[in-house]
Motif scaffolding. Structure first.
Motif, PDB file in Angstrom:
ATOM      1  N   PHE A  64       0.839  -1.204   0.000  1.00  0.00           N
ATOM      2  CA  PHE A  64       0.000   0.000   0.000  1.00  0.00           C
ATOM      3  C   PHE A  64       0.870   1.249   0.000  1.00  0.00           C
ATOM      4  CE2 PHE A  64      -2.006   3.421   2.450  1.00  0.00           C
ATOM      5  CZ  PHE A  64      -3.065   3.708   1.586  1.00  0.00           C
ATOM      6  N   VAL A  65       1.941   1.230   0.791  1.00  0.00           N
ATOM      7  CA  VAL A  65       2.840   2.390   0.836  1.00  0.00           C
ATOM      8  C   VAL A  65       3.441   2.632  -0.552  1.00  0.00           C
ATOM      9  CG1 VAL A  65       4.926   3.336   1.888  1.00  0.00           C
ATOM     10  CG2 VAL A  65       3.318   2.012   3.273  1.00  0.00           C
ATOM     11  N   VAL A  66       3.756   1.543  -1.252  1.00  0.00           N
ATOM     12  CA  VAL A  66       4.282   1.679  -2.608  1.00  0.00           C
ATOM     13  C   VAL A  66       3.200   2.241  -3.542  1.00  0.00           C
ATOM     14  CG1 VAL A  66       5.275   0.438  -4.569  1.00  0.00           C
ATOM     15  CG2 VAL A  66       5.888  -0.216  -2.227  1.00  0.00           C
ATOM     16  N   ALA A  67       1.951   1.812  -3.331  1.00  0.00           N
ATOM     17  CA  ALA A  67       0.853   2.233  -4.210  1.00  0.00           C
ATOM     18  C   ALA A  67       0.445   3.685  -3.975  1.00  0.00           C
ATOM     19  CB  ALA A  67      -0.360   1.321  -3.998  1.00  0.00           C
ATOM     20  N   LEU A  68       0.754   4.192  -2.781  1.00  0.00           N
ATOM     21  CA  LEU A  68       0.286   5.518  -2.383  1.00  0.00           C
ATOM     22  C   LEU A  68       0.635   6.629  -3.385  1.00  0.00           C
ATOM     23  CD1 LEU A  68      -1.482   6.306  -0.095  1.00  0.00           C
ATOM     24  CD2 LEU A  68       0.534   6.774   1.312  1.00  0.00           C
ATOM     25  N   PRO A  69       1.918   6.746  -3.805  1.00  0.00           N
ATOM     26  CA  PRO A  69       2.236   7.808  -4.766  1.00  0.00           C
ATOM     27  C   PRO A  69       1.427   7.696  -6.055  1.00  0.00           C
ATOM     28  CG  PRO A  69       4.245   6.779  -3.942  1.00  0.00           C
ATOM     29  CD  PRO A  69       3.105   5.979  -3.391  1.00  0.00           C
ATOM     30  N   VAL A  70       1.190   6.449  -6.499  1.00  0.00           N
ATOM     31  CA  VAL A  70       0.405   6.240  -7.717  1.00  0.00           C
ATOM     32  C   VAL A  70      -1.002   6.800  -7.528  1.00  0.00           C
ATOM     33  CG1 VAL A  70      -0.518   4.508  -9.307  1.00  0.00           C
ATOM     34  CG2 VAL A  70       1.706   4.129  -8.197  1.00  0.00           C
ATOM     35  N   GLY A  75      -5.175  11.043  -8.233  1.00  0.00           N
ATOM     36  CA  GLY A  75      -6.094  12.043  -7.697  1.00  0.00           C
ATOM     37  C   GLY A  75      -5.883  13.395  -8.356  1.00  0.00           C
ATOM     38  N   TYR A  76      -4.619  13.807  -8.482  1.00  0.00           N
ATOM     39  CA  TYR A  76      -4.317  15.079  -9.143  1.00  0.00           C
ATOM     40  C   TYR A  76      -4.839  15.076 -10.573  1.00  0.00           C
ATOM     41  CZ  TYR A  76      -1.292  17.365  -5.724  1.00  0.00           C
ATOM     42  OH  TYR A  76      -0.824  18.019  -4.625  1.00  0.00           O
ATOM     43  N   VAL A  77      -4.508  14.002 -11.296  1.00  0.00           N
ATOM     44  CA  VAL A  77      -4.892  13.916 -12.704  1.00  0.00           C
ATOM     45  C   VAL A  77      -6.417  13.936 -12.836  1.00  0.00           C
ATOM     46  CG1 VAL A  77      -4.839  12.448 -14.756  1.00  0.00           C
ATOM     47  CG2 VAL A  77      -2.782  12.735 -13.372  1.00  0.00           C
ATOM     48  N   THR A  81      -8.129  16.907 -14.923  1.00  0.00           N
ATOM     49  CA  THR A  81      -8.668  16.571 -16.237  1.00  0.00           C
ATOM     50  C   THR A  81     -10.195  16.491 -16.229  1.00  0.00           C
ATOM     51  OG1 THR A  81      -8.403  14.216 -15.759  1.00  0.00           O
ATOM     52  CG2 THR A  81      -6.639  15.280 -16.997  1.00  0.00           C
ATOM     53  N   VAL A  82     -10.783  15.833 -15.228  1.00  0.00           N
ATOM     54  CA  VAL A  82     -12.231  15.584 -15.269  1.00  0.00           C
ATOM     55  C   VAL A  82     -13.013  16.534 -14.360  1.00  0.00           C
ATOM     56  CG1 VAL A  82     -14.043  13.885 -14.892  1.00  0.00           C
ATOM     57  CG2 VAL A  82     -11.817  13.150 -15.775  1.00  0.00           C
ATOM     58  N   LEU A  83     -12.663  16.523 -13.072  1.00  0.00           N
ATOM     59  CA  LEU A  83     -13.516  17.212 -12.105  1.00  0.00           C
ATOM     60  C   LEU A  83     -13.504  18.721 -12.274  1.00  0.00           C
ATOM     61  CD1 LEU A  83     -12.981  15.091  -8.896  1.00  0.00           C
ATOM     62  CD2 LEU A  83     -15.009  15.275 -10.335  1.00  0.00           C
ATOM     63  N   GLU A 182      -9.146  32.969  -3.345  1.00  0.00           N
ATOM     64  CA  GLU A 182      -8.325  33.436  -4.463  1.00  0.00           C
ATOM     65  C   GLU A 182      -7.844  34.867  -4.221  1.00  0.00           C
ATOM     66  OE1 GLU A 182      -7.303  32.795  -7.779  1.00  0.00           O
ATOM     67  OE2 GLU A 182      -7.501  30.655  -7.407  1.00  0.00           O
ATOM     68  N   LEU A 183      -8.737  35.686  -3.668  1.00  0.00           N
ATOM     69  CA  LEU A 183      -8.419  37.106  -3.466  1.00  0.00           C
ATOM     70  C   LEU A 183      -7.396  37.336  -2.359  1.00  0.00           C
ATOM     71  CD1 LEU A 183     -11.939  38.729  -3.937  1.00  0.00           C
ATOM     72  CD2 LEU A 183      -9.947  38.981  -5.420  1.00  0.00           C
ATOM     73  N   VAL A 184      -7.140  36.323  -1.528  1.00  0.00           N
ATOM     74  CA  VAL A 184      -6.063  36.495  -0.554  1.00  0.00           C
ATOM     75  C   VAL A 184      -4.834  35.687  -0.972  1.00  0.00           C
ATOM     76  CG1 VAL A 184      -7.636  37.007   1.345  1.00  0.00           C
ATOM     77  CG2 VAL A 184      -6.820  34.670   1.039  1.00  0.00           C
ATOM     78  N   GLY A 185      -4.801  35.268  -2.240  1.00  0.00           N
ATOM     79  CA  GLY A 185      -3.592  34.659  -2.767  1.00  0.00           C
ATOM     80  C   GLY A 185      -3.551  33.142  -2.710  1.00  0.00           C
ATOM     81  N   ILE A 186      -4.697  32.513  -2.433  1.00  0.00           N
ATOM     82  CA  ILE A 186      -4.719  31.049  -2.383  1.00  0.00           C
ATOM     83  C   ILE A 186      -5.088  30.503  -3.760  1.00  0.00           C
ATOM     84  CG2 ILE A 186      -5.855  29.039  -1.356  1.00  0.00           C
ATOM     85  CD1 ILE A 186      -6.365  30.814   1.133  1.00  0.00           C
ATOM     86  N   ASP A 187      -4.277  29.587  -4.260  1.00  0.00           N
ATOM     87  CA  ASP A 187      -4.528  28.964  -5.553  1.00  0.00           C
ATOM     88  C   ASP A 187      -5.610  27.903  -5.357  1.00  0.00           C
ATOM     89  OD1 ASP A 187      -4.507  27.648  -7.934  1.00  0.00           O
ATOM     90  OD2 ASP A 187      -2.454  26.888  -7.756  1.00  0.00           O
ATOM     91  N   SER A 188      -6.865  28.269  -5.637  1.00  0.00           N
ATOM     92  CA  SER A 188      -7.966  27.352  -5.321  1.00  0.00           C
ATOM     93  C   SER A 188      -7.906  26.081  -6.168  1.00  0.00           C
ATOM     94  CB  SER A 188      -9.316  28.056  -5.491  1.00  0.00           C
ATOM     95  OG  SER A 188      -9.447  28.550  -6.795  1.00  0.00           O
ATOM     96  N   ARG A 189      -7.420  26.200  -7.397  1.00  0.00           N
ATOM     97  CA  ARG A 189      -7.251  24.999  -8.228  1.00  0.00           C
ATOM     98  C   ARG A 189      -6.307  24.019  -7.559  1.00  0.00           C
ATOM     99  NH1 ARG A 189      -4.653  25.699 -13.637  1.00  0.00           N
ATOM    100  NH2 ARG A 189      -5.293  23.554 -13.965  1.00  0.00           N
ATOM    101  N   GLY A 190      -5.207  24.550  -7.039  1.00  0.00           N
ATOM    102  CA  GLY A 190      -4.219  23.709  -6.368  1.00  0.00           C
ATOM    103  C   GLY A 190      -4.807  23.059  -5.123  1.00  0.00           C
ATOM    104  N   VAL A 191      -5.584  23.840  -4.376  1.00  0.00           N
ATOM    105  CA  VAL A 191      -6.197  23.298  -3.163  1.00  0.00           C
ATOM    106  C   VAL A 191      -7.164  22.177  -3.521  1.00  0.00           C
ATOM    107  CG1 VAL A 191      -7.772  23.810  -1.254  1.00  0.00           C
ATOM    108  CG2 VAL A 191      -5.919  25.392  -1.794  1.00  0.00           C
ATOM    109  N   TYR A 192      -7.972  22.402  -4.555  1.00  0.00           N
ATOM    110  CA  TYR A 192      -8.919  21.364  -4.989  1.00  0.00           C
ATOM    111  C   TYR A 192      -8.169  20.097  -5.407  1.00  0.00           C
ATOM    112  CZ  TYR A 192     -12.926  24.575  -5.051  1.00  0.00           C
ATOM    113  OH  TYR A 192     -13.931  25.417  -4.702  1.00  0.00           O
ATOM    114  N   ALA A 193      -7.084  20.290  -6.153  1.00  0.00           N
ATOM    115  CA  ALA A 193      -6.326  19.128  -6.621  1.00  0.00           C
ATOM    116  C   ALA A 193      -5.744  18.363  -5.436  1.00  0.00           C
ATOM    117  CB  ALA A 193      -5.221  19.560  -7.582  1.00  0.00           C
TER     118      ALA A 193
END
Ligand SMILES: Nc1ncnc2c1ncn2[C@@H]1O[C@H](COP(=O)(O)OP(=O)(O)OP(=O)(O)O)[C@@H](O)[C@H]1O
Ligand SMILES: [Mg+2]
Lengths: 292, 234
Positions: A64-70, A75-77, A81-83, A182-193
């Motif tokens: 599982f630890v090995v699978a975690l990065p995958v 999740g990011y992708v 791409t979709v969400l 966003e207006l206080v400098g938080i990258d909301s896309r990054g947070v969602y990802a």
């Protein structure tokens, strides 16, 4: 089986449901998305671990630890791409998109792994077989304890992350008001990802527990989704501790039902879920209808 | 030196045109007040400058850089901060968390110096923003914008809904901030206050600039006329 034993087994089962529900709760809490592919992502995680175990012979926990990065990368992708696109077009689109994703994952798993039922229980060694006989009617399994402890640690760590780290504040800020964030400098896309990556990783942990404590096949996902969804709703949508408690309540309801009659297991869980729904949401609507 | 340059900006909500061909410049260190009746497009203009509203046409240049299609959070790291209409705090975060989550650029402003300018927040530091009074919330909203050490501070109706005595306190703090050399563009409904604090005034009507001039040189009647869209007597 005594009542006490049923409750204890219910708590162990509920801890598993809580882990399954955790990622669903995070995605709902941060993005207001109900990820209908959540169960299938958990099962996908189980298959990834399964493949690693099969090809290397390592223990499922190490695999599982090995699978975690995958899974994190997945999740990011998935988010980018979709969400992310579907989020921009109203509340129905993410539901449709994740429903489609669910079907895609199930079919990919069917093609790659055949419909055979699998389990990692046999590969996990002593933790699946050992248990302590506390009294005549009460036994505590090592696996149940491991899952319960890991669930409590997981929810505790998440709580700490959200309440005491800047990244956690950024996630809460974005959840509460993405525009202002966003207006206080938080990258909301990054947070969602990041939120989706976290949710997918935790779903995979749920998949690991599923694979060790019972069996899974390519179409196990929707059932897991239903239990996870029920736990989230019972616990009050979007609240983290609520989700843990909701999972435990669902587990206890199921084992108590099974205590009365083994066929009632899932049924009592659904009944608890419906009861909570009616109490929480139904009351208002019911009275509205009557007023009309 | 020009810090902000807005060129022929057009903003729409569907078919509704909220800002129509607005152009103006703001020099470094200047304080500009934007006035106009309800629905004139002031908030939309500010949000377009901050990046919260994608304009339909025109350009926004900040320090010579075209930021028109840059997301809001990246404009913050360039030095644009908006105190939005309605304060928009993060309700479950404490005062201190609201401030610290917004620390985008280093500089004069940090939690300590913000609390010095708004001493009323000191005892509220660990309280959730949802439980603050209106004046306290407004102070947090301004403090939160300052935490990014902005070169351009955009303020949207910071006095709205506050008791006059609280507004006085907010404006005293603002005067200090302006003295530090921060460039300020503020929307203010109170004409007297706007003319007092700002060096220059722009009046908007139905999405267009109808009057622009030095605060000292404008007489009140002309401003009021422009504000309501009255025809000027020849
Ligand atoms: N989110 C929105 N969706 C649709 N129309 C909007 C939206 N926000 C503003 N508008 C419309 O755009 C026009 C300009 O609104 P804006 O809020 O920019 O005006 P304002 O000058 O800030 O007014 P106020 O003094 O009331 O704050 C108005 O006609 C308003 O109804
Ligand atoms: Mg406005």
């Amino acid at each position: 089986m005594t009542i006490v034993n049923a409750v204890v087994q219910g708590i162990f089962l509920g801890a598993f449901y809580a882990v399954l529900a955790c990622g669903l709760s995070i995605m709902f809490g941060v993005m207001r998305v109900i990820n209908l592919a959540h169960g299938d992502i958990a099962v996908l995680g189980a298959y990834v671990v399964f493949v690693i175990v099969q090809s290397t012979g390592m223990s499922p926990l190490v695999a599982f630890v090995v699978a975690l990065p995958v899974m994190i990368l997945l999740g990011y992708v998935l988010q980018l791409t979709v969400l992310e696109r579907s989020l921009k077009s109203g509340i129905l689109t993410p539901l449709l998109a994740t429903f489609g994703l669910s079907i895609v994952i199930q079919n990919l798993l069917l093609i790659s792994f055949s419909p055979d039922v699998r389990s990692l229980g046999g590969n996990a060694g002593a933790i699946t077989t050992s248990s302590w006989q506390v009294t005549g009617g009460l036994s505590v399994s090592a696996l149940g304890m491991v899952i319960l402890v890991m669930a409590v640690l997981l929810f505790g760590a998440l709580q700490l992350f959200l309440s005491s780290t800047r990244a956690g504040w950024m996630m809460r800020a974005t959840a509460e008001d993405a525009d202002a964030a966003e207006l206080v400098g938080i990258d909301s896309r990054g947070v969602y990802a990041r939120a989706t990556a976290l949710a997918v990783a935790i779903a995979a942990l749920g998949g690991l527990f599923l694979a060790i404590r019972s069996v899974f096949d390519p179409v196990s996902g929707p059932t897991q989704l239903i239990f996870a969804f029920e736990a989230v709703v019972i616990g009050g949508m979007g609240s983290l501790w609520g989700t843990l408690l909701g999972g435990l309540a669902l587990g206890v309801a199921q084992t108590l039902g099974a205590h009365i009659n083994p066929e009632y297991s899932a049924l009592t869980g659904h009944l608890l879920f419906l009861a909570v729904l009616i109490v929480r949401f139904g009351g208002g609507r019911l009275s509205l209808r009557m007023a009309r | 030196m020009t810090l902000l340059r807005v060129e022929e900006l057009d903003c729409r909500y569907g078919l509704l045109q909220a800002v129509r061909g607005v152009s103006f410049e703001l020099a470094q260190g200047e304080t500009l007040a934007l006035i106009g009746a309800n629905g004139a497009g002031k908030s939309t203009l500010l949000r377009a400058i901050a990046g919260a509203h994608r304009p339909h046409g025109g350009r926004v240049l900040f320090d010579g850089v075209d930021v028109t299609s840059m997301p809001a959070h990246r404009r913050v790291s360039l030095g644009i901060a908006l105190v939005p209409e309605g304060r928009r705090l993060f309700p479950s975060l404490t005062v201190e968390e609201n401030l610290r989550v917004a620390a985008a650029r280093r500089g004069r402003w940090n939690v300590q110096s913000v609390l010095e300018v708004f001493p009323l927040l000191q005892p509220r530091r660990h309280m959730a923003a949802a439980n603050l009074s209106g004046g306290e919330q407004q102070a947090v909203a301004i403090g939160r914008a300052l935490m990014s050490n902005p070169r351009l501070l955009l303020l949207d109706e910071v006095s709205l809904g506050l008791a006059p005595i609280v507004v006085d306190a907010v404006y005293r703090s603002l005067a200090d901030i302006i003295k530090e050399g921060t460039t300020v563009l503020l929307v203010e409904q109170d004409l007297t206050r706007a003319l007092n604090v700002a060096g220059r005034v722009i009046c908007m009507l139905e999405g267009r600039i109808v009057l622009e001039g030095e605060a000292a040189s404008l007489d009140r009647d002309r401003v009021v006329g422009a504000y309501f869209g009255l025809k000027q007597p020849a």
